[in-house]
Design a protein around this motif. Structure first.
Motif: not given
Length: 85
Positions: A38-41, A45-47, A57-58, A66-68
């Motif tokens: 999910k972090e990679r996705q 999307a952010l890029q 939002h992203y 990242r905290a989780q």
């Protein structure tokens, strides 16, 4: 009851704790992998986005994930090595 049978029952009782712990570790690993995907996705999307609102939002979502993951990794390390704090 014979001693052998009692020993088997006792061993089964103690093995359930190990089994549950191992099962908990495996489930935690699966969750951490899902969070990493999910972090990679979100990073991809952010890029690709140019919208400032969507970028914020992203970024927020990325910080939460990242905290989780960080908390999950700490719990996993504690489960694997209970002696180290």
């Amino acid at each position: 009851m014979k001693i052998k049978k009692l020993l088997h029952k006792l061993q089964a009782f103690f093995d359930t704790d190990k089994y549950k712990k191992r099962q908990h570790i495996e489930e935690l690993k699966k969750i951490l992998l899902k969070l990493k995907k999910k972090e990679r996705q979100i990073i991809d999307a952010l890029q690709q986005t140019d919208d400032d609102c969507l970028t914020k939002h992203y970024q927020t979502e990325l910080e939460i994930i990242r905290a989780q993951r960080k908390k999950g990794i700490e719990v996993l390390q504690q489960l694997k090595n209970p002696n180290k704090s």
